[in-house]
Scaffold this active site. Structure first.
Site, short mmCIF file in Angstrom:
data_model
loop_
_atom_site.label_atom_id
_atom_site.label_comp_id
_atom_site.label_asym_id
_atom_site.label_seq_id
_atom_site.Cartn_x
_atom_site.Cartn_y
_atom_site.Cartn_z
N LYS A 1 0.85 -1.19 0.00
CA LYS A 1 0.00 0.00 0.00
C LYS A 1 0.89 1.25 0.00
O LYS A 1 1.93 1.27 0.67
CB LYS A 1 -0.90 -0.03 1.24
CG LYS A 1 -1.97 1.06 1.26
CD LYS A 1 -2.89 0.85 2.46
CE LYS A 1 -3.96 1.93 2.56
NZ LYS A 1 -4.86 1.71 3.70
N SER B 1 -9.63 1.66 2.71
CA SER B 1 -8.75 2.41 1.83
C SER B 1 -7.68 1.55 1.16
O SER B 1 -6.97 2.02 0.28
CB SER B 1 -8.06 3.51 2.65
OG SER B 1 -7.27 2.95 3.69
N SER C 1 -9.97 -0.77 7.03
CA SER C 1 -9.42 -0.56 5.69
C SER C 1 -8.71 -1.76 5.08
O SER C 1 -8.32 -1.73 3.93
CB SER C 1 -8.47 0.64 5.69
OG SER C 1 -9.19 1.82 5.90
#
Length: 482
Positions: A80, A155, A179
């Protein structure tokens, strides 16, 4: 042989046995990204093939010489884009960090590198991890591999979509209010958020410091346990890092839930839950019951207060954390300005997106004089009450079973038009972060649109092994019946 259809552990086993090389696995991952990412847009940065190959060949040499012998040596990974990587652009998918290149790597990334991971690239995310759909990214939206008209969740949507699309066998994400677990549910993959403090937050660009936690996204429970065991470590550079002796998570992978007490919160099965999701979750619960678990419904309470408490606390911490992005030290700076104050204002106005600005303003408001007691302190008290409610529940139950999200993935554009609706989508995941608990999401079915449904299993603090055992038992039971 499609190497990217393998799980991370099975691919690692083949590399170790000499059936394939780390270079061949890396090449397969890069080829999968080239073929698929135009439609999905999981990645914001893909490393140059030459750099990936140099790393893969070095890892292969160390495997052959016996220096690297771990289960994931030579296996490709994606990260990420809020995890700092030395010499590799790290943007948090925000214009304000567009050309930021860290001079160090996060501790979790270093742990993967020591285990022989081969980095393929950085994945798309909601800007500064603020969002539930991966639509607030400054670099465009990510699409759900199961149906590209739908969001992958957020996210950590880029990481989950990359695994679901078969671009990489596993990835790292971060979880502030769900997330990792919510996009894992939407994309039909497995993701775990460990107990707060289990994985070092050093090098993770902060959103809400008391809530953020790094965790793995993978194809199955075995992969998640293996990755979690590698990235878990005590780190003196992180003041919230906990020294644990029980991080041998692979040992928890046993098909055995006999006598395990599983609590099902009635509060999570009321209004707002899609009937198809509710049915799939209860069917999954009965699979565990058939394997010897004891199911019982109970009232968790305080569910309605979790979302307001979470968004007050998270926004307050975001307001503080994001004050460092001012155009002076690093990142984007506006081109035209009159004085220092004007430069700050224009840089932040141009550099941050609408959702980030919304949360900064909310956070600044609840921390301001006159409102601090009324909002922020009250939210902290509510957080303590929520933790107490979970403590009471875990006096009676080993695991709490619930949906990961009230619906399957929404269509692209639906959530952004109504931010409150997007916030309410986190109702089943945020309490876990407020209480610092571990939680795992495993796929448990599909709706009539062909979109995945995720089962969430929540454990008491430091009880990752219990939820891994329950998740593994469910997964093996379902696979055995296919």
């Amino acid at each position: 042989m499609d190497l990217m259809s393998e799980t991370a552990v099975s691919l690692g086993r083949k590399i170790k046995a000499g059936e394939v090389t780390a270079a061949a696995a890396a090449k397969a991952a890069l080829e999968a990204v080239r073929q698929k990412d135009g439609d999905i847009h999981s990645f914001v940065t893909v490393l140059e093939e030459d750099a990936v190959m140099v790393r893969a060949k070095e890892v292969q040499r160390q495997i052959e010489e016996g220096i690297l012998s771990g289960p994931l040596a030579g296996v490709p990974v994606a990260l990420k884009d809020n995890l700092c990587t030395e010499g590799i652009r790290t943007t948090c998918c925000s214009k304000i960090l567009d050309q930021f290149t860290p001079t160090f790597s996060s501790e979790a990334v270093l742990n993967l590198e020591r285990a022989g991971a081969v980095l393929i690239g950085k994945t798309n995310m909601d800007e500064f991890a603020m969002g539930s759909t991966t639509e607030t990214s400054a670099y465009g939206i990510t699409r759900n591999p199961h149906n590209t008209d739908y969001v992958p969740g957020g996210s950590s949507g880029g990481s989950c979509a990359a695994v679901a699309a078969g671009e990489v066998p596993y990835a790292l994400g971060s979880d502030t209010g769900g997330s990792i677990r919510q996009p894992s549910s939407f994309c039909g993959v497995t993701g775990i958020k460990p107990t707060y403090g289990t994985v070092s937050r050093y090098g993770l660009i902060a959103y809400g410091s008391s809530l953020d936690q790094i965790g793995p996204v993978a194809k199955d429970v075995t992969d998640c346990a293996t990755v979690l065991e590698i990235i878990s470590s005590h780190d003196r550079k992180d003041s919230t890092s906990i020294k644990r002796e029980d991080t041998d998570f692979i040992s928890a992978l046993k098909e055995d839930v006999r006598g395990m007490k599983i609590g099902i919160p009635r509060d999570y099965f009321g209004d707002g839950l899609d009937p198809q999701v509710g049915d799939a979750i209860m069917k999954a619960a009965h699979v565990l019951e058939e394997r010897g678990a004891v199911l019982e419904e109970f009232d968790l309470s305080l569910v309605e207060y979790a979302i307001p408490a979470y968004y007050v606390i998270a926004s307050a911490e975001a307001s503080s954390n994001l004050s460092r992005f001012d155009g002076v030290k690093y990142g984007y700076r506006t081109e035209e300005y009159e004085d220092l104050h004007n430069m700050y204002k224009k840089t932040r106005s141009e550099g941050f997106g609408p959702e980030v600005k919304r949360r900064i303003m909310l956070g600044s408001f609840v921390l301001s004089s006159g409102y601090y007691d009324a909002y922020y302190l009250k939210a902290l008290r509510t957080k303590a009450l929520i933790k107490r409610a979970f403590d009471r529940a875990f006096e009676k139950y080993d695991v709490i079973l619930s949906p990961a999200a009230p619906t399957t993935a929404p269509k692209i554009g639906d959530s952004l038009s109504d931010p409150i609706k997007m916030y309410l989508g986190d109702i089943y995941t945020i309490s876990v972060n407020l209480a610092g608990l571990p939680g795992i999401t495993v796929p448990c079915g599909m709706d009539d649109k062909g979109l995945p449904i995720g089962l969430q299993l929540i454990g008491d603090c430091f009880q990752e092994k219990t939820i891994l055992r329950a998740a593994y038992t469910f997964e093996q039971s379902v696979r055995g019946g296919e």
